[in-house]
Design an enzyme around this catalytic site. Structure first.
Site, PDB file in Angstrom:
ATOM      1  N   ASP A   1     -14.979  73.825 -22.209  1.00 27.90           N
ATOM      2  CA  ASP A   1     -16.043  74.852 -22.092  1.00 27.90           C
ATOM      3  C   ASP A   1     -15.708  75.721 -20.814  1.00 27.90           C
ATOM      4  O   ASP A   1     -15.012  75.240 -19.926  1.00 27.90           O
ATOM      5  CB  ASP A   1     -17.657  74.187 -21.797  1.00 27.90           C
ATOM      6  CG  ASP A   1     -18.678  75.336 -21.584  1.00 27.90           C
ATOM      7  OD1 ASP A   1     -18.341  76.131 -20.675  1.00 27.90           O
ATOM      8  OD2 ASP A   1     -19.657  74.973 -21.830  1.00 27.90           O
TER       9      ASP A   1
ATOM     10  N   ALA B   1     -17.084  77.325 -18.623  1.00 29.10           N
ATOM     11  CA  ALA B   1     -17.694  77.044 -17.339  1.00 29.10           C
ATOM     12  C   ALA B   1     -17.350  75.971 -16.497  1.00 29.10           C
ATOM     13  O   ALA B   1     -17.625  75.516 -15.493  1.00 29.10           O
ATOM     14  CB  ALA B   1     -19.247  76.886 -17.727  1.00 29.10           C
ATOM     15  N   SER B   2     -16.605  75.011 -17.135  1.00 27.16           N
ATOM     16  CA  SER B   2     -16.024  73.803 -16.681  1.00 27.16           C
ATOM     17  C   SER B   2     -14.763  74.080 -15.736  1.00 27.16           C
ATOM     18  O   SER B   2     -13.603  74.211 -16.237  1.00 27.16           O
ATOM     19  CB  SER B   2     -15.585  72.917 -17.686  1.00 27.16           C
ATOM     20  OG  SER B   2     -14.821  71.626 -17.379  1.00 27.16           O
ATOM     21  N   THR B   3     -14.969  73.578 -14.553  1.00 21.47           N
ATOM     22  CA  THR B   3     -14.040  73.687 -13.553  1.00 21.47           C
ATOM     23  C   THR B   3     -12.781  72.707 -13.831  1.00 21.47           C
ATOM     24  O   THR B   3     -11.693  73.190 -13.817  1.00 21.47           O
ATOM     25  CB  THR B   3     -14.260  73.019 -12.137  1.00 21.47           C
ATOM     26  OG1 THR B   3     -15.042  71.887 -12.190  1.00 21.47           O
ATOM     27  CG2 THR B   3     -15.195  74.297 -11.493  1.00 21.47           C
TER      28      THR B   3
ATOM     29  N   SER C   1     -11.793  71.600 -16.614  1.00 16.06           N
ATOM     30  CA  SER C   1     -11.281  72.094 -17.911  1.00 16.06           C
ATOM     31  C   SER C   1     -10.099  72.935 -17.629  1.00 16.06           C
ATOM     32  O   SER C   1      -9.054  73.277 -18.089  1.00 16.06           O
ATOM     33  CB  SER C   1     -12.134  72.617 -18.782  1.00 16.06           C
ATOM     34  OG  SER C   1     -13.081  71.860 -19.294  1.00 16.06           O
TER      35      SER C   1
END
Lengths: 200, 200
Positions: free
Chosen positions: A9, A11-13, A15
């Site tokens: 996603d 928004a995921s750090t 990731s």
């Protein structure tokens, strides 16, 4: 060919860390990567969370930002905390679905994560994403039109449903052909190893 | 001498993995380990959780049990899921505080985790823990009396307060002399590496 599915996603750090290494780590073991954007929002919402757990749980959030800085430093990649967290990742996710069909999803994903967590920029609006698409030599207006079409919207929704069906509850996650799930950027190598050693 | 503090709760599955490897991984880098039991209950309670997040969040729990089985297999240590999860870790934690003063905490901790997650046994009652203490050649009645004394109770409470002050929000966690926090069994090596390379 052995392969893994990389669920992320925008928004995921964590990731971001996985996105910058996934292709290289997998290629070293002869493993292919399916880049699969999805939305954490519906999954978190079903758990009663209306914000990132890193914002809801203060100690966890404080830890994450420090941990990200340490890990980015160890990986030799830039890290700058964006003003807004989490950012709305809906449009970036829809664009990535278009890129999945057209073969530029890996480049778009790395560029978008680098803009957000490497440079601390905003990546939530059409204007932000137009800059990124243009930098990749793509026709931004055309891509945006397809990303926000009925089919474009459906693609990301279907992916999120597939993530839930695969047992995904956070990002990044990795799945293998035989149904194994690995959660967290620090499990990328194990997922690749599993795929390589359990290939059909 | 460089050293780390290893924070664990006997109810924590992943702490089992860390407990079985901590002494060896640290010794290989010339790093000492302070074994520090604490209670997750008050920390989870402050977040509104009255049960393990692995029970509250079904997908996360399903993943954890599969992941534990995979990791124990990779580490070559036994794994059997106990009937009750999480078990009440209060008495085991208090006993470990006694062992911290007397030098047998590492042996007691490994034995108790192995009983619980290696053999799938109950470790919550005085009878369960008497068996473990006796197997270590200790005077179980004497240890239990001290563990449940006013001082014994205070020791575990003070440790939990210290964990919160150190930013600990889950187990296992590792802290260094210069205030770095690492969370998760898969971060043991990084914590040891940090301590070794940032020693005063």
């Amino acid at each position: 060919m052995a392969h893994i599915t990389f669920w992320f996603d925008f928004a995921s750090t964590y990731s971001y860390l996985a996105a910058m290494r996934a292709a290289e780590v997998a290629a070293q073991r002869g493993v292919g990567v399916t880049w699969q954007p999805f939305l954490l929002g519906p999954i978190f919402g079903a758990q009663g969370w209306t914000d990132s757990p890193f914002n809801i749980y203060e100690a966890k959030g404080k830890y994450m930002w420090r941990d990200m800085a340490r890990l980015a430093d160890a990986e030799g990649i830039p890290f700058n905390r964006p003003e807004t967290f989490p950012q709305n990742s809906l449009l970036a996710g829809r664009i990535a679905c278009v890129g999945q069909d057209e073969g530029w999803i890996a480049d778009f994903t790395r560029a978008t994560y680098t803009a957000q967590f490497g440079n601390g920029q905003d990546i939530s609006t059409a204007a932000d994403l137009t800059l990124i698409l243009t930098s990749l030599g793509l026709d931004a207006a055309d891509v945006l039109a397809r990303a926000t079409s009925a089919d474009g919207k459906l693609a990301l929704r279907a992916s999120t449903d597939a993530a839930i069906a695969a047992g995904v509850f956070g990002a990044p996650s990795f799945t293998t052909h035989d149904g194994e799930l690995f959660w967290g950027s620090d499990r990328l190598a194990e997922a690749v190893d599993w795929a390589a050693t359990h290939a059909v």
